[in-house]
Motif scaffolding. Structure first.
Motif, PDB file in Angstrom:
ATOM      1  N   HIS A 118       0.848  -1.174   0.000  1.00  0.00           N
ATOM      2  CA  HIS A 118       0.000   0.000   0.000  1.00  0.00           C
ATOM      3  C   HIS A 118       0.896   1.240   0.000  1.00  0.00           C
ATOM      4  O   HIS A 118       1.930   1.256   0.639  1.00  0.00           O
ATOM      5  CB  HIS A 118      -0.827  -0.042   1.277  1.00  0.00           C
ATOM      6  N   CYS A 172       0.936  -1.534  -9.031  1.00  0.00           N
ATOM      7  CA  CYS A 172      -0.223  -1.195  -8.194  1.00  0.00           C
ATOM      8  C   CYS A 172      -0.428  -2.196  -7.074  1.00  0.00           C
ATOM      9  O   CYS A 172      -0.205  -3.386  -7.242  1.00  0.00           O
ATOM     10  CB  CYS A 172      -1.482  -1.107  -9.056  1.00  0.00           C
ATOM     11  N   HIS A 173      -0.895  -1.705  -5.948  1.00  0.00           N
ATOM     12  CA  HIS A 173      -1.083  -2.562  -4.776  1.00  0.00           C
ATOM     13  C   HIS A 173      -2.442  -3.253  -4.765  1.00  0.00           C
ATOM     14  O   HIS A 173      -2.625  -4.221  -4.060  1.00  0.00           O
ATOM     15  CB  HIS A 173      -0.927  -1.731  -3.500  1.00  0.00           C
ATOM     16  N   SER A 174      -3.409  -2.738  -5.539  1.00  0.00           N
ATOM     17  CA  SER A 174      -4.752  -3.317  -5.418  1.00  0.00           C
ATOM     18  C   SER A 174      -5.186  -4.108  -6.649  1.00  0.00           C
ATOM     19  O   SER A 174      -6.325  -4.534  -6.738  1.00  0.00           O
ATOM     20  CB  SER A 174      -5.770  -2.212  -5.110  1.00  0.00           C
ATOM     21  N   CYS A 177      -8.521  -3.334 -11.488  1.00  0.00           N
ATOM     22  CA  CYS A 177      -9.442  -3.574 -10.379  1.00  0.00           C
ATOM     23  C   CYS A 177     -10.604  -2.606 -10.512  1.00  0.00           C
ATOM     24  O   CYS A 177     -10.636  -1.785 -11.430  1.00  0.00           O
ATOM     25  CB  CYS A 177      -8.773  -3.436  -9.006  1.00  0.00           C
ATOM     26  N   ASN A 232     -11.322   0.063  -9.059  1.00  0.00           N
ATOM     27  CA  ASN A 232     -11.002   1.485  -9.034  1.00  0.00           C
ATOM     28  C   ASN A 232     -11.056   2.066 -10.441  1.00  0.00           C
ATOM     29  O   ASN A 232     -11.295   3.244 -10.629  1.00  0.00           O
ATOM     30  CB  ASN A 232      -9.621   1.729  -8.435  1.00  0.00           C
ATOM     31  N   HIS A 248     -11.700  -9.091  -7.940  1.00  0.00           N
ATOM     32  CA  HIS A 248     -11.491  -9.946  -6.773  1.00  0.00           C
ATOM     33  C   HIS A 248     -12.810 -10.662  -6.504  1.00  0.00           C
ATOM     34  O   HIS A 248     -13.884 -10.160  -6.835  1.00  0.00           O
ATOM     35  CB  HIS A 248     -11.123  -9.096  -5.556  1.00  0.00           C
ATOM     36  N   PRO A 308     -11.945  -9.090   1.971  1.00  0.00           N
ATOM     37  CA  PRO A 308     -10.599  -8.764   2.459  1.00  0.00           C
ATOM     38  C   PRO A 308     -10.236  -9.656   3.649  1.00  0.00           C
ATOM     39  O   PRO A 308     -11.105 -10.049   4.421  1.00  0.00           O
ATOM     40  CB  PRO A 308     -10.733  -7.303   2.902  1.00  0.00           C
ATOM     41  N   GLY A 350     -12.975  -3.354  -2.812  1.00  0.00           N
ATOM     42  CA  GLY A 350     -11.629  -2.914  -2.437  1.00  0.00           C
ATOM     43  C   GLY A 350     -11.571  -1.506  -1.881  1.00  0.00           C
ATOM     44  O   GLY A 350     -10.501  -0.985  -1.601  1.00  0.00           O
ATOM     45  N   TYR A 364      -9.810  -1.362   1.419  1.00  0.00           N
ATOM     46  CA  TYR A 364      -8.355  -1.508   1.308  1.00  0.00           C
ATOM     47  C   TYR A 364      -7.691  -0.190   0.933  1.00  0.00           C
ATOM     48  O   TYR A 364      -6.574   0.094   1.361  1.00  0.00           O
ATOM     49  CB  TYR A 364      -8.038  -2.603   0.281  1.00  0.00           C
ATOM     50  N   THR A 365      -8.413   0.635   0.153  1.00  0.00           N
ATOM     51  CA  THR A 365      -7.851   1.925  -0.218  1.00  0.00           C
ATOM     52  C   THR A 365      -7.595   2.794   1.022  1.00  0.00           C
ATOM     53  O   THR A 365      -6.597   3.502   1.087  1.00  0.00           O
ATOM     54  CB  THR A 365      -8.799   2.665  -1.185  1.00  0.00           C
ATOM     55  N   PRO A 410      -6.177  -6.381   2.825  1.00  0.00           N
ATOM     56  CA  PRO A 410      -5.860  -6.706   1.422  1.00  0.00           C
ATOM     57  C   PRO A 410      -6.841  -7.704   0.814  1.00  0.00           C
ATOM     58  O   PRO A 410      -7.400  -8.541   1.520  1.00  0.00           O
ATOM     59  CB  PRO A 410      -4.460  -7.307   1.513  1.00  0.00           C
TER      60      PRO A 410
END
Lengths: 393, 358
Positions: free
Chosen positions: A55, B133-135, B171, B173, B189, B193, B240, B243-244, B250
């Motif tokens: 993140h 990207c993390h997501s 994703c 987003n 997904h 989470p 998600g 998670y943001t 996650p």
């Protein structure tokens, strides 16, 4: 771990006719540890079917709250080259025009201070430098500003405005999209660099209803060029289209959404009072038809992707605004921000805010009158909040 | 390296005028019409009689400084140094001399494709994916590569009923804003989470995390005296959003993450109003490096559209004409319960008439 970089899965992406980002990255890998480790981590993602980025973290340049996105690898021991891999958003010039010299200078800066990887461009419009470490942020920024470049937006701020090619190279441009983008970007530098909104606020400029920047879908505030008077017609050029054998009846006349076009002899007749400015006939017959002369822009508000409450297209606020100067627009933008600041919630985009408080309350708040152009139809339910009624004297 | 004594801030981007080709500067706002001379080659003609030629080439968007230097060298050689990029990540070389078009194309063809004009498939708007990207639920650059390898022929030609705009977002987003494309690929997904109760109290603000959920599935709770949150998994739709705002929630799940396919969106107002994309395929597995299930599904939709749509019908206009029932019948895509909307405005998608094709 062997020194030789092995990427059997990614190597599969070097095949085929479309230009391969893997081949490009592999060329850079011997020169840059960052790129080498990025490929290593990406190969692992392809094997394990998951991303390995943490993140984001709070990093930036001094005095700015936006423009840099912190990024860290979840596997810093295995891939130390990408343990920090921050993004720098460089504010693009209006219309994405460059000279080779200017681009080469930008590449020199990025070779010296970052991974040498970039996006031309990000979805919002910025030139995105991908991958550097915290210590390089301030030096990169210093070199960028020395060459007259600045950072774009990120987080809950006004995001980098962007526009179509506009009057620079398009006959359909109904206002100067490049000038307006430059104007708004410069006027609102504080709002761009220092996040203080409820959430992001994107502005896109398209010169005509073809909307090449997707302003209606991808911006909170869309400024879409439009004209009010008659489509300009060159009958001689129209006759040439007919003579060329083009099926104008089927491909143009019958496709008109309001059926306001007819052909009489070798002439095209348009009932402009019924024309909704959809652009189809102009797109089809560019030599014969052109947008009118009384030009300006329609203002739509609230476009966004699904997060949080579902995707929205921008909805009509002002069907026509003159764009000879931008003062009326500045005034409107500031009234919208003021309303949003007062009534919006954390992480609520303006489109969602309008849906929550109601369009009537919103337009009253920003000083617009209700007009039928704002809706596809009047309400079809009778649950009206009457505010006026008589009382016995 | 230049030396500045004062720290400059808030200067904004440089003025665009210095980057405009002299012919563009001279004819700014005074263009008459344009024509597509052949796939990837445009001529814009001004009132003055001047012409500027454009050669449009593909870029993977994720590129290196080496790639940029390669194209700037070509711009120096053939375009007096002038070039631009499009909103769909294409490179546009701007030429004053018509004779330079073919030599430029020949050099470009060594490392990319020239096309992306008119009634074909232009470049793909897309996101970062596993590259940055993390997501992300899938990769974006890789999906673009494999899909466009399959469809490259439509990039270099203009033989479709109308233009087809592709987008990939990794994703929900949707940084690539795939909600208004002819055909969109969206990473999804499929599991809630996984909450890290160890780190959550330190990393996340609980009221913000609770408020982030559009379905009110998140509630505050405490575990062993420590404040944290719980998720009502029946209500979670894996968006998600939590998670943001909270890194301790996650969603990445290699076993279940995958790809969905959406169709029928458009941006332009031409003929019909802008339209959202709608769900075609709810889930296909992530199968890197070449996602064969995804490329096959996209190619099939394009080929049936190519065969069945009338000239100048976008994908969404074609489907609206033939009806969704026939779209699923013709493509062989299974219609499932996932195609029935159950979010905010679901009722607006229910059919409330008896008009059907039998």
């Amino acid at each position: 771990m062997s020194d030789e970089l092995k990427t059997p899965l990614l190597d599969e992406l070097e095949k085929g006719p479309w230009p391969s980002f893997v081949s490009d990255l592999k060329q850079m890998a011997p020169k840059k540890r960052m790129v080498r480790d990025l490929l290593g981590q990406l190969e692992k993602s392809y094997r394990d079917k998951r991303g390995y980025w943490k993140h984001g973290g709070l990093v930036g340049v001094m005095g700015y709250g936006g423009g840099v996105i912190g990024r860290y690898s979840a596997l810093p021991e295995e891939f130390p080259g990408v343990s920090h891999f921050h993004t720098i958003r460089v504010n693009q010039p209006s219309g994405w025009f460059y000279t080779a010299k200017a681009l080469n200078e930008l590449m020199d800066i990025w070779d010296a201070h970052g991974s040498g990887l970039l996006n031309m461009h990000g979805s919002t419009g910025d030139l995105v430098f991908l991958g550097t470490v915290t210590d390089e942020l301030e030096p990169t920024f210093r070199e960028l500003t020395a060459k007259d470049w600045d950072l774009g937006g990120s987080g809950s701020d006004m995001r980098t405005p962007s526009c179509c090619v506009g009057p620079a190279r398009c006959q359909n441009a109904c206002y100067d999209t490049l000038a307006l983008t430059y104007d708004l970007t410069h006027k609102y530098q504080d709002e761009l660099h220092r996040p203080m909104f409820n959430y992001k606020f994107k502005i896109k400029m398209s010169g005509c209803p073809n909307d090449c920047t997707a302003a209606i879908a991808r911006s909170d505030l869309g400024i879409i060029g439009i004209w009010k008077d008659d489509i300009q017609v060159d009958q001689a050029a129209f006759a040439e289209y007919l003579d060329s054998g083009m099926n104008v009846q089927e491909y143009v006349v019958e496709k008109c959404p309001t059926k306001c076009i007819s052909i009489e002899g070798k002439e095209i007749k348009i009932d402009n009072s019924d024309c909704v400015k959809c652009m189809h006939c102009i797109n089809m017959l560019p030599k014969a038809l052109r947008v009118g002369k009384e030009r300006g822009a329609a203002i739509v508000l609230g476009g966004k992707a699904p997060i949080v409450e579902g995707a929205l297209f921008g909805s009509m606020m002002i069907p026509f605004m003159k764009m000879d100067d931008f003062e009326e627009l500045h005034d409107l933008i500031e009234r919208i921000w003021e309303f949003w600041d007062e009534h919006g919630k954390n992480r609520e985009r303006i489109g969602e805010c309008v849906e929550r408080v109601g369009l009537a309350a919103f337009i009253e708040g920003i000083g617009l009158e209700p007009i039928p152009q704002m809706v596809t139809q009047p309400r079809d339910n009778p649950y009206i909040f009457y505010e006026e009624y008589y009382e016995e004297e | 390296m230049s030396v500045t004594t004062e720290r400059r801030t808030d200067i904004g981007p440089p003025h665009y005028e210095q980057f405009l080709h002299p012919i563009i500067k001279k004819n700014y706002g005074a263009w008459k019409y344009h024509e597509i001379l052949k796939p990837g080659v445009l001529v814009h003609v001004a009132e003055s009689g001047d012409s500027i030629y454009t050669v449009r080439a593909a870029s993977p968007r994720l590129i290196s400084t080496e790639f940029v230097r390669k194209i700037t060298a070509l711009a120096e050689k053939y375009c007096d140094g002038y070039l631009r990029f499009t909103s769909r990540n294409n490179i546009e070389f701007l030429l004053s001399n018509k004779d330079n078009i073919d030599p430029l194309i020949e050099e470009l063809s060594k490392f990319t494709l020239v096309g992306g004009t008119g009634r074909g498939i232009s470049n793909v708007v897309h996101t970062q994916g596993w590259v940055h990207c993390h997501s992300s639920a899938t990769d974006a650059s890789g999906l673009v590569k494999v899909v466009m390898d399959e469809l490259a022929d439509y990039f270099t030609s203009m033989k479709l009923p109308h233009k087809v705009r592709l987008a990939v977002a990794c994703c929900l987003n949707m940084c690539g804003a795939v909600h208004a494309s002819d055909i969109a690929i969206l990473g999804v997904h499929r599991t809630p989470p996984r909450i890290d109760h160890e780190t959550l109290p330190n990393l996340c603000e609980i009221p913000t995390t609770v408020a982030s959920c559009p379905n009110n599935a998140i509630r505050p709770t405490s575990i062993e005296g420590k404040s944290t949150v719980k998720v009502d998994e029946d209500k979670c739709m894996y968006c998600g959003n939590c998670y943001t705002v909270c890194p301790s929630m996650p969603l990445a799940d290699p076993l279940n993450d995958g790809v969905s396919i959406w169709v029928g969106g458009k941006i332009s107002n031409a003929r019909t109003e802008p339209m959202f994309t709608k769900l075609a395929v709810p889930y296909l597995p992530n199968n890197p490096p070449r996602w064969p299930e995804v490329t096959e599904a996209v190619k099939k939709i394009v080929e049936i559209y190519a065969k069945d749509a009338r000239p100048f019908e976008r994908v969404g206009e074609w489907i609206n004409r033939i009806g969704w029932a026939r779209f699923f019948e013709k493509t062989g895509i299974e219609f499932t319960k996932y195609h029935l909307d159950d979010f905010r405005h679901a009722g607006t998608t229910f059919k409330r008439s008896v008009q059907n094709r039998y």
